[in-house]
Write a protein that holds these residues in place. Structure first.
Motif, PDB file in Angstrom:
ATOM      1  N   UNK A 118      25.220  22.797 103.846  1.00  0.00           N
ATOM      2  CA  UNK A 118      24.530  22.241 105.014  1.00  0.00           C
ATOM      3  C   UNK A 118      25.220  21.075 105.694  1.00  0.00           C
ATOM      4  N   UNK A 119      26.313  20.581 105.118  1.00  0.00           N
ATOM      5  CA  UNK A 119      26.985  19.421 105.704  1.00  0.00           C
ATOM      6  C   UNK A 119      28.013  19.870 106.749  1.00  0.00           C
ATOM      7  N   UNK A 120      28.109  19.105 107.840  1.00  0.00           N
ATOM      8  CA  UNK A 120      29.160  19.356 108.823  1.00  0.00           C
ATOM      9  C   UNK A 120      30.314  18.399 108.547  1.00  0.00           C
ATOM     10  N   UNK A 121      31.479  18.957 108.304  1.00  0.00           N
ATOM     11  CA  UNK A 121      32.682  18.143 108.134  1.00  0.00           C
ATOM     12  C   UNK A 121      33.409  18.116 109.471  1.00  0.00           C
ATOM     13  N   UNK A 122      33.431  16.950 110.096  1.00  0.00           N
ATOM     14  CA  UNK A 122      34.137  16.783 111.372  1.00  0.00           C
ATOM     15  C   UNK A 122      35.502  16.188 111.037  1.00  0.00           C
ATOM     16  N   UNK A 123      36.497  17.039 111.069  1.00  0.00           N
ATOM     17  CA  UNK A 123      37.805  16.687 110.531  1.00  0.00           C
ATOM     18  C   UNK A 123      38.779  16.233 111.611  1.00  0.00           C
ATOM     19  N   UNK A 124      39.130  14.938 111.557  1.00  0.00           N
ATOM     20  CA  UNK A 124      40.240  14.465 112.383  1.00  0.00           C
ATOM     21  C   UNK A 124      41.505  14.495 111.538  1.00  0.00           C
ATOM     22  N   UNK A 125      41.325  14.276 110.229  1.00  0.00           N
ATOM     23  CA  UNK A 125      42.464  14.225 109.301  1.00  0.00           C
ATOM     24  C   UNK A 125      43.139  15.592 109.181  1.00  0.00           C
ATOM     25  N   UNK A 126      44.116  15.838 110.066  1.00  0.00           N
ATOM     26  CA  UNK A 126      44.736  17.156 110.109  1.00  0.00           C
ATOM     27  C   UNK A 126      45.598  17.431 108.886  1.00  0.00           C
ATOM     28  N   UNK A 127      46.084  16.336 108.249  1.00  0.00           N
ATOM     29  CA  UNK A 127      46.975  16.526 107.104  1.00  0.00           C
ATOM     30  C   UNK A 127      46.287  17.299 105.976  1.00  0.00           C
ATOM     31  N   UNK A 128      44.965  17.098 105.803  1.00  0.00           N
ATOM     32  CA  UNK A 128      44.286  17.812 104.712  1.00  0.00           C
ATOM     33  C   UNK A 128      44.177  19.304 105.003  1.00  0.00           C
ATOM     34  N   UNK A 129      44.023  19.654 106.257  1.00  0.00           N
ATOM     35  CA  UNK A 129      43.934  21.077 106.602  1.00  0.00           C
ATOM     36  C   UNK A 129      45.316  21.739 106.538  1.00  0.00           C
ATOM     37  N   UNK A 130      46.337  20.979 106.905  1.00  0.00           N
ATOM     38  CA  UNK A 130      47.700  21.521 106.859  1.00  0.00           C
ATOM     39  C   UNK A 130      48.110  21.824 105.420  1.00  0.00           C
ATOM     40  N   UNK A 131      47.797  20.902 104.502  1.00  0.00           N
ATOM     41  CA  UNK A 131      48.229  21.109 103.116  1.00  0.00           C
ATOM     42  C   UNK A 131      47.333  22.113 102.388  1.00  0.00           C
ATOM     43  N   UNK A 132      46.051  22.124 102.721  1.00  0.00           N
ATOM     44  CA  UNK A 132      45.111  22.903 101.907  1.00  0.00           C
ATOM     45  C   UNK A 132      44.310  23.908 102.719  1.00  0.00           C
ATOM     46  N   UNK A 133      44.777  24.266 103.912  1.00  0.00           N
ATOM     47  CA  UNK A 133      44.014  25.116 104.827  1.00  0.00           C
ATOM     48  C   UNK A 133      43.217  26.249 104.193  1.00  0.00           C
ATOM     49  N   UNK A 134      43.897  27.174 103.473  1.00  0.00           N
ATOM     50  CA  UNK A 134      43.153  28.313 102.922  1.00  0.00           C
ATOM     51  C   UNK A 134      42.084  27.882 101.912  1.00  0.00           C
ATOM     52  N   UNK A 135      42.366  26.820 101.132  1.00  0.00           N
ATOM     53  CA  UNK A 135      41.379  26.361 100.148  1.00  0.00           C
ATOM     54  C   UNK A 135      40.196  25.710 100.841  1.00  0.00           C
ATOM     55  N   UNK A 136      40.478  24.961 101.919  1.00  0.00           N
ATOM     56  CA  UNK A 136      39.407  24.269 102.643  1.00  0.00           C
ATOM     57  C   UNK A 136      38.486  25.288 103.319  1.00  0.00           C
TER      58      UNK A 136
END
Ligand code: NDP
Ligand code: MG
Length: 380
Positions: free
Chosen positions: A115-133
């Protein structure tokens, strides 16, 4: 009572302070937690204004300094543990991750909850872990939205449209501080010149990433992970006016674009409202004042980081994590005058040649890849 309100990780930065500015227009969204790092004074001013129940600082000494500056009572948590607490347990329905760099990775995972919305500015976390995220978001029943002008534009362009009909994503780029400089001049430029961004006022790392165009490389990788497209389906175009924030071309030849002033508060508001619209009084576009909108292909010789990012996501696995870690270390070294502009891309290309990926199955794989990259950087 269920989760409600907003917590901001990295509340003292460029995105963090602009998020608070947007929240001034939406008092119904209470601020639950704020985190800061070096700028304790600014953190105290924001806390005194928004009165979150929890504030996070790096250590005990900063806690004492903050306590003295606060005019109300709240819980002050510290360090990595405190950051994770604010990400996972502050009770917020929306968690804004506006941390810069690799430090945002664990908080990204911690924030992903039902139920939580993650509003992601931190692009580095998506770049390193995209498929897991993206997998964790799906599994938890959480919602992921991005605070980034390009990705906000893309999300708005495909709003209500079927993703399977996406033919191409056109990521626009301002071109950064060195857009029109010849390679020989860029090579000799001082770091201060790289930090003068033509259209956006942002934190140091992303400003430098814009100068090398690695920022567009990071957004390129995010696009591949987020919208299920192949790397060949993402094109980057230089658009110096920063008015068209990105475009999506559909299977029938239609192209949707999102246009607005270069004001991050617009994508921030869209994300905070769970990708919906409400009125605001931010400045509007003046089309006759703009005159013309132009687009051109980026020059791969002057900006090799785009090719490197394409290579990283094509190789897949933990290559993007290796690239991201080396970029972060190299940016720091460049700002300290210890590394040349083009050494950064050369270093990452050299690393790719000697790295063996063992696949991306858990956050532990990322840590191993980052350790390898740190060791590679140390050896030079
Ligand atoms: P800033 O450098 O302005 O802010 C970073 C924030 O993170 C600050 O609150 C800072 O605290 C905090 N921080 C820094 N290091 C640490 C650490 N080791 N531990 C805990 N907190 C830390 O960055 P931006 O706001 O510009 O960027 C944030 C993210 O958003 C980046 O990933 C960037 O790529 C992305 N982004 C930014 C845009 C922009 O317009 N700025 C646009 C699109 C994306 P303090 O200042 O107190 O030290
Ligand atoms: Mg961007």
């Amino acid at each position: 009572m269920g989760k409600h309100g907003v917590s901001i990780l990295g509340a003292t930065g460029s995105i963090g302070t602009q998020t608070l500015d947007v929240l001034r227009n939406f008092p119904r969204m209470r601020v639950r937690a704020l985190t800061g790092h070096s700028n304790i004074k600014q953190l105290s001013e924001s806390a005194n204004e928004f009165k979150p129940e929890t504030v996070c600082v790096p250590d005990a000494e900063a806690r004492i300094r903050l306590r003295a500056l606060l005019d109300y009572d709240c819980e002050i948590v510290t360090g990595d543990e405190g950051l994770l607490y604010c990400a996972a347990e502050s009770g917020a329905a929306t968690v804004v991750n506006a941390l810069t760099g690799r430090v945002g990775l664990e908080p990204t995972f911690a924030a992903i909850q039902p139920g939580v919305t993650l509003a992601l500015a931190n692009k580095e976390s998506l770049v390193t872990a995209g498929p897991l995220v993206t997998e964790a978001v799906k599994k938890a029943g959480a919602k992921l939205t991005l605070i980034d002008s390009e990705h906000s534009a893309i999300m708005q362009c495909i709003e209500g449209g079927a993703r399977k009909n996406i033919e191409k994503i056109i990521l626009t780029a301002s071109g950064g501080a060195f857009r029109d400089w010849p390679r020989e001049r860029i090579e000799k430029a001082a770091a201060a010149a790289a930090l003068r961004h033509p259209t956006w006022n942002m934190g140091k790392k992303i400003t430098l990433d814009s100068a090398t165009m690695m920022n567009k490389g990071l957004e390129f990788i995010e696009a591949v992970y987020l919208y299920g497209v192949r790397p060949e389906q993402v094109e980057v175009l230089i658009h110096p006016q920063s008015i068209v924030h990105s475009m999506v071309q559909f299977a029938d030849g239609s192209v949707m674009a999102q246009l607005s002033t270069a004001d991050m508060r617009i994508p921030i508001q869209y994300a905070l409202l769970g990708n919906t619209r409400e009125p605001n009084d931010f400045p509007r576009l003046d089309f006759t004042g703009i005159g013309s909108l132009t687009f051109e292909k980026p020059d791969a010789r002057r900006f090799p980081c785009l090719r490197i990012a394409r290579e990283a996501v094509s190789r897949g696995g933990t290559y993007p994590a290796v690239m991201n870690m080396l970029n972060e270390l190299a940016v720091q070294a460049y700002l300290e005058g210890e590394l040349g502009f083009y050494d950064l891309s050369a270093l990452i290309e050299k690393a790719f040649d000697s790295y063996t990926d063992r696949g991306l199955n858990s956050p532990g794989d990322i840590r191993e890849a980052e350790d390898w990259a740190q060791e590679f950087f140390r050896k030079g």
